[in-house]
Write a protein that holds these residues in place. Structure first.
Motif, PDB file in Angstrom:
ATOM      1  N   GLU A 102       0.674  -1.203   0.066  1.00  0.00           N
ATOM      2  CA  GLU A 102      -0.173   0.009  -0.327  1.00  0.00           C
ATOM      3  C   GLU A 102       0.727   1.400   0.053  1.00  0.00           C
ATOM      4  N   SER A 103       2.109   1.132   0.679  1.00  0.00           N
ATOM      5  CA  SER A 103       2.835   2.405   0.670  1.00  0.00           C
ATOM      6  C   SER A 103       3.465   2.746  -0.540  1.00  0.00           C
ATOM      7  N   LEU A 104       3.915   1.601  -1.386  1.00  0.00           N
ATOM      8  CA  LEU A 104       4.399   1.774  -2.576  1.00  0.00           C
ATOM      9  C   LEU A 104       3.386   2.211  -3.628  1.00  0.00           C
ATOM     10  N   ARG A 105       2.128   1.671  -3.668  1.00  0.00           N
ATOM     11  CA  ARG A 105       1.135   2.060  -4.603  1.00  0.00           C
ATOM     12  C   ARG A 105       0.818   3.736  -4.532  1.00  0.00           C
ATOM     13  N   LEU A 106       0.718   3.999  -3.029  1.00  0.00           N
ATOM     14  CA  LEU A 106       0.460   5.120  -2.735  1.00  0.00           C
ATOM     15  C   LEU A 106       1.797   6.311  -3.098  1.00  0.00           C
ATOM     16  N   ALA A 107       2.658   5.569  -3.102  1.00  0.00           N
ATOM     17  CA  ALA A 107       3.985   6.488  -3.536  1.00  0.00           C
ATOM     18  C   ALA A 107       3.902   6.763  -5.106  1.00  0.00           C
ATOM     19  N   ALA A 108       3.538   5.626  -5.756  1.00  0.00           N
ATOM     20  CA  ALA A 108       3.308   5.812  -7.056  1.00  0.00           C
ATOM     21  C   ALA A 108       2.267   6.779  -7.761  1.00  0.00           C
ATOM     22  N   GLU A 109       0.980   6.732  -6.959  1.00  0.00           N
ATOM     23  CA  GLU A 109       0.196   7.664  -7.085  1.00  0.00           C
ATOM     24  C   GLU A 109       0.509   9.254  -6.958  1.00  0.00           C
ATOM     25  N   LEU A 110       1.608   9.466  -5.841  1.00  0.00           N
ATOM     26  CA  LEU A 110       1.935  10.662  -5.608  1.00  0.00           C
ATOM     27  C   LEU A 110       3.029  11.114  -6.648  1.00  0.00           C
ATOM     28  N   GLY A 111       3.690  10.013  -7.412  1.00  0.00           N
ATOM     29  CA  GLY A 111       4.726  10.524  -8.320  1.00  0.00           C
ATOM     30  C   GLY A 111       5.922  10.261  -7.585  1.00  0.00           C
ATOM     31  N   ALA A 112       6.201   9.631  -6.672  1.00  0.00           N
ATOM     32  CA  ALA A 112       7.438   9.333  -6.038  1.00  0.00           C
ATOM     33  C   ALA A 112       8.309   8.524  -6.462  1.00  0.00           C
ATOM     34  N   ARG A 113       9.700   8.931  -6.808  1.00  0.00           N
ATOM     35  CA  ARG A 113      10.793   8.151  -7.611  1.00  0.00           C
ATOM     36  C   ARG A 113      11.418   7.441  -6.660  1.00  0.00           C
ATOM     37  N   SER A 114      11.503   7.825  -5.441  1.00  0.00           N
ATOM     38  CA  SER A 114      12.484   7.117  -4.594  1.00  0.00           C
ATOM     39  C   SER A 114      11.641   7.106  -3.025  1.00  0.00           C
ATOM     40  N   VAL A 115      11.527   5.849  -2.682  1.00  0.00           N
ATOM     41  CA  VAL A 115      10.766   5.679  -1.364  1.00  0.00           C
ATOM     42  C   VAL A 115      11.777   5.157  -0.032  1.00  0.00           C
ATOM     43  N   ALA A 116      11.761   5.814   0.932  1.00  0.00           N
ATOM     44  CA  ALA A 116      12.604   5.036   2.126  1.00  0.00           C
ATOM     45  C   ALA A 116      11.555   4.401   3.065  1.00  0.00           C
ATOM     46  N   PHE A 117      11.938   3.165   3.352  1.00  0.00           N
ATOM     47  CA  PHE A 117      11.268   2.144   4.479  1.00  0.00           C
ATOM     48  C   PHE A 117      11.918   2.214   5.714  1.00  0.00           C
ATOM     49  N   VAL A 147       4.583  -0.568 -10.098  1.00  0.00           N
ATOM     50  CA  VAL A 147       4.878   0.847  -9.885  1.00  0.00           C
ATOM     51  C   VAL A 147       6.216   1.216 -10.685  1.00  0.00           C
ATOM     52  N   ARG A 148       6.682   0.257 -11.544  1.00  0.00           N
ATOM     53  CA  ARG A 148       7.888   0.606 -12.300  1.00  0.00           C
ATOM     54  C   ARG A 148       7.829   1.826 -12.867  1.00  0.00           C
ATOM     55  N   GLU A 149       6.713   2.179 -13.427  1.00  0.00           N
ATOM     56  CA  GLU A 149       6.692   3.422 -14.103  1.00  0.00           C
ATOM     57  C   GLU A 149       6.996   4.587 -13.523  1.00  0.00           C
ATOM     58  N   VAL A 150       6.971   4.523 -12.305  1.00  0.00           N
ATOM     59  CA  VAL A 150       7.034   5.781 -11.435  1.00  0.00           C
ATOM     60  C   VAL A 150       8.283   5.669 -10.390  1.00  0.00           C
ATOM     61  N   VAL A 151       8.252   4.482  -9.417  1.00  0.00           N
ATOM     62  CA  VAL A 151       8.964   4.440  -8.392  1.00  0.00           C
ATOM     63  C   VAL A 151      10.328   3.746  -8.954  1.00  0.00           C
ATOM     64  N   GLU A 152      11.446   4.369  -8.596  1.00  0.00           N
ATOM     65  CA  GLU A 152      12.707   3.786  -9.264  1.00  0.00           C
ATOM     66  C   GLU A 152      13.432   3.193  -8.320  1.00  0.00           C
ATOM     67  N   GLN A 153      13.371   3.612  -7.136  1.00  0.00           N
ATOM     68  CA  GLN A 153      14.392   3.331  -5.988  1.00  0.00           C
ATOM     69  C   GLN A 153      13.286   2.893  -4.589  1.00  0.00           C
ATOM     70  N   VAL A 154      13.580   1.949  -4.142  1.00  0.00           N
ATOM     71  CA  VAL A 154      13.369   1.521  -2.968  1.00  0.00           C
ATOM     72  C   VAL A 154      14.657   1.385  -1.877  1.00  0.00           C
ATOM     73  N   LEU A 155      14.573   2.391  -0.999  1.00  0.00           N
ATOM     74  CA  LEU A 155      15.535   2.310   0.083  1.00  0.00           C
ATOM     75  C   LEU A 155      15.073   1.913   1.508  1.00  0.00           C
ATOM     76  N   PHE A 156      15.643   0.707   1.816  1.00  0.00           N
ATOM     77  CA  PHE A 156      15.499   0.202   3.114  1.00  0.00           C
ATOM     78  C   PHE A 156      16.551   0.817   4.094  1.00  0.00           C
ATOM     79  N   VAL A 157      16.056   1.504   5.259  1.00  0.00           N
ATOM     80  CA  VAL A 157      16.784   2.020   6.189  1.00  0.00           C
ATOM     81  C   VAL A 157      16.913   1.557   7.519  1.00  0.00           C
TER      82      VAL A 157
END
Length: 173
Positions: A102-117, A147-157
């Protein structure tokens, strides 16, 4: 979509979206949730209060995600998700996986290219770190095509050496 590990403090991690391991009230708390609210400033809490007054009067259910401003964080958005409390006798892994999906789905809707978890549910909620990391990586990989059309990077922190090792092992599996 690239999956990377960036150990350290998620509140200092530059990303378009930072995921908050929130509690259902959305009003701050301990651990990652408290750190994000403290560093991000009052703008995050103000938006969370508005969400509680309008869309989420009963709070955010586990496995769902909502977004707010990131305030003073080095991000555009905070995506709040509520992980499940670990229980040995009840399989809640589907709910934990839903937090990432759900976080990645929402990130893609927002247009986020990178997401930190962060390691959702692996702190005070007691989820074993190795399993939490496995679910995080598998769930993110499963969303890559969607989500590949939008989210390019998932960062695990991951925070701390044990968490970092768990995420490295999960990524290599």
């Amino acid at each position: 979509m690239e999956l990377l590990i960036r150990p350290g403090d998620i509140t200092r991690t530059p990303a378009d979206a930072v995921v908050n391991a929130a509690n259902s009230t959305l009003l701050g708390g301990g651990g990652v949730d408290g750190a994000i609210h403290r560093r991000g400033g009052p703008e995050i809490l103000a938006e969370c209060r508005r969400l509680r007054e309008t869309e989420l009067p009963g709070g955010l259910p586990a496995g769902r995600a909502v977004a707010t401003t990131a305030g003073r964080l080095p991000a555009r958005w905070v995506i709040h998700t509520v992980g499940p409390v670990y229980a040995r006798t009840i399989d809640k892994s589907g709910t934990l996986a839903s937090c990432y999906r759900e976080s990645l789905r929402l990130a893609a809707e927002l247009g986020a290219r990178s997401v930190a978890f962060p390691a959702i549910s692996a702190g005070i909620y007691g989820w074993p770190m190795d399993d939490a990391a496995r679910i995080a990586v598998e769930s993110s990989r499963a969303m890559a095509e969607l989500v590949r059309e939008v989210v390019e990077q998932v960062l695990f922190v991951p925070y701390g050496p044990a968490a970092e090792e768990a995420f490295r092992a999960a990524l290599e599996a």
